[in-house]
Design a protein around this motif. Structure first.
Motif, PDB file in Angstrom:
ATOM      1  N   ILE A 159     -43.161-115.461   3.181  1.00 12.10           N
ATOM      2  CA  ILE A 159     -43.306-115.894   1.787  1.00 12.10           C
ATOM      3  C   ILE A 159     -42.387-115.092   0.869  1.00 12.10           C
ATOM      4  CG2 ILE A 159     -44.922-116.089  -0.141  1.00 12.10           C
ATOM      5  CD1 ILE A 159     -47.138-116.553   1.942  1.00 12.10           C
ATOM      6  N   TYR A 160     -42.229-113.808   1.166  1.00  7.57           N
ATOM      7  CA  TYR A 160     -41.377-112.961   0.322  1.00  7.57           C
ATOM      8  C   TYR A 160     -39.893-113.260   0.545  1.00  7.57           C
ATOM      9  CZ  TYR A 160     -39.205-108.850  -1.732  1.00  7.57           C
ATOM     10  OH  TYR A 160     -38.411-108.014  -2.480  1.00  7.57           O
ATOM     11  N   GLU A 164     -39.009-115.934  -2.019  1.00 11.66           N
ATOM     12  CA  GLU A 164     -38.717-114.999  -3.109  1.00 11.66           C
ATOM     13  C   GLU A 164     -39.940-114.835  -4.021  1.00 11.66           C
ATOM     14  OE1 GLU A 164     -35.160-116.727  -4.766  1.00 11.66           O
ATOM     15  OE2 GLU A 164     -33.896-115.816  -3.230  1.00 11.66           O
ATOM     16  N   GLU A 165     -41.095-114.711  -3.361  1.00 12.87           N
ATOM     17  CA  GLU A 165     -42.378-114.622  -4.055  1.00 12.87           C
ATOM     18  C   GLU A 165     -42.787-113.153  -4.174  1.00 12.87           C
ATOM     19  OE1 GLU A 165     -45.245-114.563  -6.011  1.00 12.87           O
ATOM     20  OE2 GLU A 165     -44.966-116.719  -5.603  1.00 12.87           O
ATOM     21  N   ARG A 208     -43.375-121.906  -4.379  1.00 11.43           N
ATOM     22  CA  ARG A 208     -42.590-120.955  -3.587  1.00 11.43           C
ATOM     23  C   ARG A 208     -43.180-120.737  -2.202  1.00 11.43           C
ATOM     24  NH1 ARG A 208     -42.114-118.498  -8.835  1.00 11.43           N
ATOM     25  NH2 ARG A 208     -43.991-117.248  -8.459  1.00 11.43           N
ATOM     26  N   THR A 209     -44.506-120.708  -2.115  1.00  6.68           N
ATOM     27  CA  THR A 209     -45.141-120.505  -0.809  1.00  6.68           C
ATOM     28  C   THR A 209     -44.906-121.705   0.101  1.00  6.68           C
ATOM     29  OG1 THR A 209     -46.827-118.983  -1.646  1.00  6.68           O
ATOM     30  CG2 THR A 209     -47.364-120.214   0.349  1.00  6.68           C
ATOM     31  N   PHE A 210     -45.070-122.907  -0.432  1.00  7.85           N
ATOM     32  CA  PHE A 210     -44.822-124.109   0.376  1.00  7.85           C
ATOM     33  C   PHE A 210     -43.365-124.145   0.847  1.00  7.85           C
ATOM     34  CE2 PHE A 210     -48.944-125.473  -0.688  1.00  7.85           C
ATOM     35  CZ  PHE A 210     -49.248-126.660  -0.023  1.00  7.85           C
ATOM     36  N   GLN A 211     -42.459-123.830  -0.058  1.00  7.91           N
ATOM     37  CA  GLN A 211     -41.039-123.831   0.293  1.00  7.91           C
ATOM     38  C   GLN A 211     -40.747-122.837   1.409  1.00  7.91           C
ATOM     39  OE1 GLN A 211     -37.540-123.744  -2.713  1.00  7.91           O
ATOM     40  NE2 GLN A 211     -37.989-121.619  -2.296  1.00  7.91           N
TER      41      GLN A 211
END
Length: 334
Positions: A159-160, A164-165, A208-211
């Motif tokens: 996720i990070y 870019e979360e 962002r998480t889904f991506q």
């Protein structure tokens, strides 16, 4: 596999190819040429390339639905279009199977297609509830399989690094606590709670998480790197490469590849600055400035807002070694 959803409306702006005029201008397709559309999707770029009068288009898509729905377009073009059910990273091998060793143009539209996003049963989007799937090839482990079995650190890293979360650790902890998660609506709710999302907030943090999960599951950044190297191998001298990306990580890969291969970046020059042995000669030239959609196109098609087009022309120099490919996904999706 269930039967695909009925063919989309080609005139629906949600399915319109982004930066189409600019892509065609960069490709400059001409009569008698052979082109590759590495990401067929709804066939928008392929239609435009065929309309320009090229002799043949070899199109690729790893999504069985896109391949099934594209057969009507194949039939309508009397041998000028072949649709290959495979990843674009394998274009060199697939072209050889069609008796083609070099082409005049390669087009890549990176990321998820509008058709995939719009179909709740594919699980790519949280706009409508569906199974947490996200598999482009509709086989192998699903997003639910990954999230319900991976450890917290791995989920947080995905996720990070790929989304870019900044709140990736908090989100990963919440996902593990909520397992099992089976639906897109469930995952979106978990992310919103973990990030303190308010209904009036402009951007949904689940985006962002889904991506990130989608990119990881489908190994999209590694596929892009492999696909760029494959395009380098199959393009004729003077052949054109056009790449449309929608994610900053994708665009960085394309930009770095073209800068290096054109000799504009360290390690990509004809001769090393320290006077040492000559390095590989540039395999691309005439790298155009990045192009982004104008206000009118974004108003018609909001998906165009994040699109970036990069175009370059192949030189007559040999392809670089494939071993020079960087590992952008840091092993996450390999």
């Amino acid at each position: 596999m269930s039967a695909p959803t009925p063919t989309h409306d080609a005139h629906d702006p949600r399915h319109a190819p982004v930066l189409l005029d600019e892509v065609i201008a960069g490709l400059a397709p001409a009569g008698g040429e052979t082109h590759v559309d590495g990401t067929f999707g709804a066939g928008g770029y392929t239609r435009a390339i065929l309309a320009a009068g090229v002799a043949r288009v070899i199109a690729f898509d790893r999504d069985p639905d896109a391949v099934a729905e594209g057969q009507a377009l194949v039939a309508a073009h009397d041998g000028r279009l072949a649709l290959v059910p495979d990843r674009f990273s394998r274009m060199a091998e697939a072209l050889a199977e069609h008796g083609i060793d070099a082409v005049d143009g390669v087009t890549l539209d990176i990321g998820v297609s509008s058709m995939q996003l719009d179909r709740a049963e594919r699980g790519f989007s949280f706009q409508a509830d569906g199974p947490l799937d996200m598999r482009m090839e509709q086989e192998g482990a699903s997003a639910a399989d990954f999230l319900n079995t991976a450890d917290e650190d791995e989920i947080a890293d995905v996720i990070y690094q790929l989304g870019e979360e900044p709140k990736s650790r908090r989100i990963a902890r919440a996902i593990v606590a909520a397992r099992p998660i089976a639906r897109t609506s469930e995952l979106a709710a978990v992310v919103r709670r973990a990030t303190g999302h308010k209904p009036h907030d402009k951007k949904d943090p689940a985006t962002r998480t889904f991506q990130a999960i989608r990119i990881h599951l489908n190994r999209e950044l590694g596929e892009l790197e492999d696909g760029l190297a494959a395009a380098e191998r199959v393009l004729k001298p003077g052949g054109r490469l056009a790449v449309v990306s929608f994610h900053s990580g994708e665009d960085r890969i394309v930009k770095r590849f073209l800068r290096q291969r054109s000799g504009a970046a360290p390690g990509g020059s004809r001769h090393r600055p320290d006077g040492g042995a000559a390095g590989p000669a540039p395999s691309f030239e005439a790298v155009a400035k990045a192009v982004r959609a104008g206000e009118a196109e974004v108003a018609r098609n909001p998906r165009a807002r994040s699109a970036t087009l990069r175009v370059a022309r192949r030189t007559a120099n040999p392809s670089w070694s494939h071993s020079s490919r960087p590992h952008s996904e840091k092993g996450l999706a390999s």
